[in-house]
Write a protein that holds these residues in place. Structure first.
Motif, PDB file in Angstrom:
ATOM      1  N   HIS A  46      45.066  43.735  38.339  1.00 22.20           N
ATOM      2  CA  HIS A  46      43.983  42.829  37.954  1.00 22.20           C
ATOM      3  C   HIS A  46      44.092  42.400  36.491  1.00 22.20           C
ATOM      4  CE1 HIS A  46      41.693  44.550  41.553  1.00 22.20           C
ATOM      5  NE2 HIS A  46      42.104  43.340  41.842  1.00 22.20           N
ATOM      6  N   LEU A  47      43.750  41.140  36.269  1.00 27.30           N
ATOM      7  CA  LEU A  47      43.998  40.494  34.976  1.00 27.30           C
ATOM      8  C   LEU A  47      43.495  41.298  33.769  1.00 27.30           C
ATOM      9  CD1 LEU A  47      44.961  38.043  33.344  1.00 27.30           C
ATOM     10  CD2 LEU A  47      42.715  37.023  33.731  1.00 27.30           C
ATOM     11  N   ASN A  77      35.193  38.837  40.834  1.00 21.17           N
ATOM     12  CA  ASN A  77      36.216  39.614  40.099  1.00 21.17           C
ATOM     13  C   ASN A  77      35.601  40.722  39.250  1.00 21.17           C
ATOM     14  OD1 ASN A  77      37.539  37.089  40.973  1.00 21.17           O
ATOM     15  ND2 ASN A  77      39.270  37.984  39.891  1.00 21.17           N
ATOM     16  N   CYS A 131      44.079  29.530  36.323  1.00 20.24           N
ATOM     17  CA  CYS A 131      43.033  29.783  37.337  1.00 20.24           C
ATOM     18  C   CYS A 131      41.724  30.260  36.703  1.00 20.24           C
ATOM     19  CB  CYS A 131      43.493  30.859  38.307  1.00 20.24           C
ATOM     20  SG  CYS A 131      44.833  30.340  39.366  1.00 20.24           S
ATOM     21  N   ARG A 142      51.265  32.763  41.416  1.00 13.25           N
ATOM     22  CA  ARG A 142      51.303  33.886  42.365  1.00 13.25           C
ATOM     23  C   ARG A 142      50.809  33.355  43.705  1.00 13.25           C
ATOM     24  NH1 ARG A 142      47.690  39.086  40.774  1.00 13.25           N
ATOM     25  NH2 ARG A 142      46.037  37.726  41.534  1.00 13.25           N
ATOM     26  N   ALA A 178      37.326  37.552  48.817  1.00 18.63           N
ATOM     27  CA  ALA A 178      38.570  37.233  49.541  1.00 18.63           C
ATOM     28  C   ALA A 178      38.274  36.724  50.961  1.00 18.63           C
ATOM     29  CB  ALA A 178      39.482  38.452  49.596  1.00 18.63           C
ATOM     30  N   ALA A 211      52.045  38.444  31.931  1.00 19.17           N
ATOM     31  CA  ALA A 211      52.350  37.063  32.327  1.00 19.17           C
ATOM     32  C   ALA A 211      51.092  36.357  32.798  1.00 19.17           C
ATOM     33  CB  ALA A 211      53.384  37.071  33.442  1.00 19.17           C
ATOM     34  N   ARG A 224      38.074  32.327  37.276  1.00 21.27           N
ATOM     35  CA  ARG A 224      37.413  33.341  38.107  1.00 21.27           C
ATOM     36  C   ARG A 224      36.063  33.731  37.510  1.00 21.27           C
ATOM     37  NH1 ARG A 224      40.932  31.933  40.745  1.00 21.27           N
ATOM     38  NH2 ARG A 224      42.537  33.071  41.890  1.00 21.27           N
ATOM     39  N   ASP A 229      46.812  32.473  45.252  1.00 15.30           N
ATOM     40  CA  ASP A 229      45.747  32.394  44.250  1.00 15.30           C
ATOM     41  C   ASP A 229      45.017  31.047  44.353  1.00 15.30           C
ATOM     42  OD1 ASP A 229      46.018  34.843  43.040  1.00 15.30           O
ATOM     43  OD2 ASP A 229      47.292  34.125  41.406  1.00 15.30           O
ATOM     44  N   THR A 244      34.083  41.269  50.022  1.00 12.53           N
ATOM     45  CA  THR A 244      34.837  40.633  48.940  1.00 12.53           C
ATOM     46  C   THR A 244      34.826  39.117  49.040  1.00 12.53           C
ATOM     47  OG1 THR A 244      37.110  40.301  48.142  1.00 12.53           O
ATOM     48  CG2 THR A 244      36.893  40.998  50.392  1.00 12.53           C
ATOM     49  N   LEU A 274      37.522  30.125  41.656  1.00 11.04           N
ATOM     50  CA  LEU A 274      36.653  30.862  42.579  1.00 11.04           C
ATOM     51  C   LEU A 274      35.446  31.377  41.805  1.00 11.04           C
ATOM     52  CD1 LEU A 274      36.494  31.716  45.546  1.00 11.04           C
ATOM     53  CD2 LEU A 274      37.644  33.838  44.947  1.00 11.04           C
ATOM     54  N   TYR A 303      50.084  33.777  35.513  1.00 12.81           N
ATOM     55  CA  TYR A 303      50.694  33.257  36.747  1.00 12.81           C
ATOM     56  C   TYR A 303      50.309  31.799  36.977  1.00 12.81           C
ATOM     57  CZ  TYR A 303      51.506  38.236  37.620  1.00 12.81           C
ATOM     58  OH  TYR A 303      51.887  39.540  37.520  1.00 12.81           O
TER      59      TYR A 303
HETATM   60  N1  UFG Z   1      46.588  36.943  36.664  1.00 11.13           N
HETATM   61  C1  UFG Z   1      47.567  36.640  35.739  1.00 11.13           C
HETATM   62  N2  UFG Z   1      48.329  37.662  35.266  1.00 11.13           N
HETATM   63  C2  UFG Z   1      48.156  38.961  35.658  1.00 11.13           C
HETATM   64  C3  UFG Z   1      47.141  39.258  36.603  1.00 11.13           C
HETATM   65  C4  UFG Z   1      46.384  38.205  37.084  1.00 11.13           C
HETATM   66  O1  UFG Z   1      47.767  35.488  35.355  1.00 11.13           O
HETATM   67  O2  UFG Z   1      48.908  39.842  35.190  1.00 11.13           O
HETATM   68  C5  UFG Z   1      45.741  35.847  37.168  1.00 11.13           C
HETATM   69  C6  UFG Z   1      45.831  35.653  38.692  1.00 11.13           C
HETATM   70  O3  UFG Z   1      46.918  34.828  39.007  1.00 11.13           O
HETATM   71  C7  UFG Z   1      44.470  35.035  38.983  1.00 11.13           C
HETATM   72  C8  UFG Z   1      43.536  35.670  37.942  1.00 11.13           C
HETATM   73  O4  UFG Z   1      44.396  36.170  36.922  1.00 11.13           O
HETATM   74  O5  UFG Z   1      44.522  33.672  38.762  1.00 11.13           O
HETATM   75  C9  UFG Z   1      42.732  36.823  38.504  1.00 11.13           C
HETATM   76  O6  UFG Z   1      43.612  37.695  39.191  1.00 11.13           O
HETATM   77  P1  UFG Z   1      43.220  39.181  39.621  1.00 11.13           P
HETATM   78  O7  UFG Z   1      44.445  39.819  40.174  1.00 11.13           O
HETATM   79  O8  UFG Z   1      42.561  39.869  38.466  1.00 11.13           O
HETATM   80  O9  UFG Z   1      42.094  38.995  40.729  1.00 11.13           O
HETATM   81  P2  UFG Z   1      42.092  38.037  42.013  1.00 11.13           P
HETATM   82  O10 UFG Z   1      41.232  36.855  41.675  1.00 11.13           O
HETATM   83  O11 UFG Z   1      43.440  37.772  42.509  1.00 11.13           O
HETATM   84  O12 UFG Z   1      41.380  38.931  43.113  1.00 11.13           O
HETATM   85  C10 UFG Z   1      40.249  39.743  42.872  1.00 11.13           C
HETATM   86  C11 UFG Z   1      40.239  40.832  43.914  1.00 11.13           C
HETATM   87  C12 UFG Z   1      40.035  40.255  45.288  1.00 11.13           C
HETATM   88  C13 UFG Z   1      38.773  39.424  45.290  1.00 11.13           C
HETATM   89  C14 UFG Z   1      38.827  38.385  44.213  1.00 11.13           C
HETATM   90  C15 UFG Z   1      37.517  37.666  44.177  1.00 11.13           C
HETATM   91  O13 UFG Z   1      41.449  41.563  43.883  1.00 11.13           O
HETATM   92  O14 UFG Z   1      39.911  41.275  46.232  1.00 11.13           O
HETATM   93  O15 UFG Z   1      39.068  38.995  42.952  1.00 11.13           O
HETATM   94  O16 UFG Z   1      37.558  36.587  43.322  1.00 11.13           O
HETATM   95  F1  UFG Z   1      38.624  38.787  46.454  1.00 11.13           F
END
Ligand code: UFG
Length: 327
Positions: free
Chosen positions: A194-195, A175, A224, A286, A123, A211, A226, A289, A121, A293, A213
């Motif tokens: 996940h978003l 993502n 953010c 959150r 991560a 929401a 991604r 974050d 990942t 990335l 974040y």
């Molecule tokens: N977000 C929101 N609202 C939500 C959900 C997410 O604003 O309801 C935002 C998060 O704050 C973040 C972005 O959307 O800025 C993406 O969030 P995700 O939860 O969809 O994914 P993450 O980037 O946190 O993480 C995912 C995987 C990780 C991996 C990463 C790689 O869960 O394991 O992608 O970029 F490492």
């Protein structure tokens, strides 16, 4: 080849299984304890062509399965993936994600399985200094989930050093989103965070609102950014990586498209695709974050024959929405 896939009833594993069943003549065997995976995915995919499925855990004695099948390669997905849960129960992550990698490699050693594809990942990069990360960027995870995967990578590398016949490809996913365009399989986890999953659930009224974040990040619109990759493209990356290491040396590959979308851009596209003006609040940031990335994915594109087909945010959201409707 004779391939074992662990965790193939899960979201990404099932998409890889589908590609292999449709596009290869490899013999496939699947193990999954169905703790997170879904038996419907297995049943649907068996309609494409038959394969052997064992409802077992990595903790179970797998000697009989290994002795019978004489695998050439393993594609290892079975793992926990929730970042927040990993902060609350890190041992659960180190046992299942890291210790079990050592365990499955022990079977590789005993039964001479010398090709290994590992699901890692982005991560592992934690909060990078630069928006775009390459495989050479430094790896300082910021949660136990990221560490559990990074430590597994080390276990795999060390084993490969000790066994010259053994070759691995470690895939660091960005993502992952969307669902099979044929509508057979998709993401099934009940409390997904996940978003894109959250957005399509809100479109369908499964959630009253969603929401964003944080809108005070140092990005163009404050939210953010991604690198969202369609799960079916991620799936074919596994096949390309396996073909590559068959002929060449072991590699670590970022798997993303090398471009980013902000949270606001994703929300806007979700509204456009669906025609539903769902309610969106601005909430606090959150924890953990990183602001941006994005993958530098030139390595996998240059070294392997991987050709992504779904680099289109609209299509990613559309397929996620279609799948969510079916659930
Ligand atoms: N977000 C929101 N609202 C939500 C959900 C997410 O604003 O309801 C935002 C998060 O704050 C973040 C972005 O959307 O800025 C993406 O969030 P995700 O939860 O969809 O994914 P993450 O980037 O946190 O993480 C995912 C995987 C990780 C991996 C990463 C790689 O869960 O394991 O992608 O970029 F490492």
């Amino acid at each position: 080849m004779n391939i074992l896939i662990t965790g193939a009833a899960g979201y990404i594993g099932s998409h890889v299984l589908k590609v292999l069943l449709e596009q290869s003549s490899h013999e496939i065997c699947v193990i999954d304890n169905l703790s997170k995976g879904n038996i419907n995915a297995i049943n649907e995919l068996k309609k494409i062509r038959n394969f052997e499925f064992f409802n077992v855990s990595l903790e179970d004695d797998l000697n009989e399965i290994f002795a019978k099948h004489k695998f050439d390669a393993i594609i290892h997905f079975a793992a926990f993936i929730e970042v927040f849960e990993s902060t609350q129960d890190p041992l659960k992550y180190y046992l299942n994600n890291t210790a079990n990698v050592a365990k499955i490699l022990t079977y590789c050693k005993i039964y001479g399985v010398n090709r290994f594809i590992f699901s890692s990942t982005a991560a592992v990069y934690g909060e990078p200094d630069t928006p775009e990360v390459s495989e050479e960027s430094q790896t300082i995870p910021i949660n136990p989930y990221g560490y559990s995967k990074l430590m597994s990578e080390q276990v795999i590398k060390d084993y490969a050093t000790s066994n010259k016949e053994f070759r691995y490809a470690i895939l660091r996913y960005f993502n992952v989103a969307g669902a099979d365009p044929d509508g057979l399989i998709g993401q099934n986890y009940p409390n997904a965070t996940h978003l894109i999953k959250v957005a399509v659930q809100t479109i369908l009224g499964k959630r009253e609102k969603m929401a964003i974040y944080g809108d005070d990040y140092a990005t163009d619109d404050g939210t953010c950014v991604r690198d969202y990759i369609h799960v079916s493209d991620l799936a074919t990356a596994h096949v390309s990586a396996l073909n590559h290491i068959n002929e060449n040396q072991s590699e670590i590959f970022n798997v993303g498209y090398g471009r980013g979308f902000s949270v606001k851009e994703v929300v806007k596209m979700a509204k456009e695709v669906s025609g539903v003006d769902f309610k969106v609040d601005i909430a606090n940031r959150r924890d953990g974050d990183p602001s941006v990335l994005i993958s530098n994915a030139s390595k996998i594109k240059t070294l392997t024959d991987w050709t992504p087909k779904f680099d289109d945010l609209k299509l990613i959201i559309k397929t996620a929405l279609e799948w969510e409707k079916r659930l």
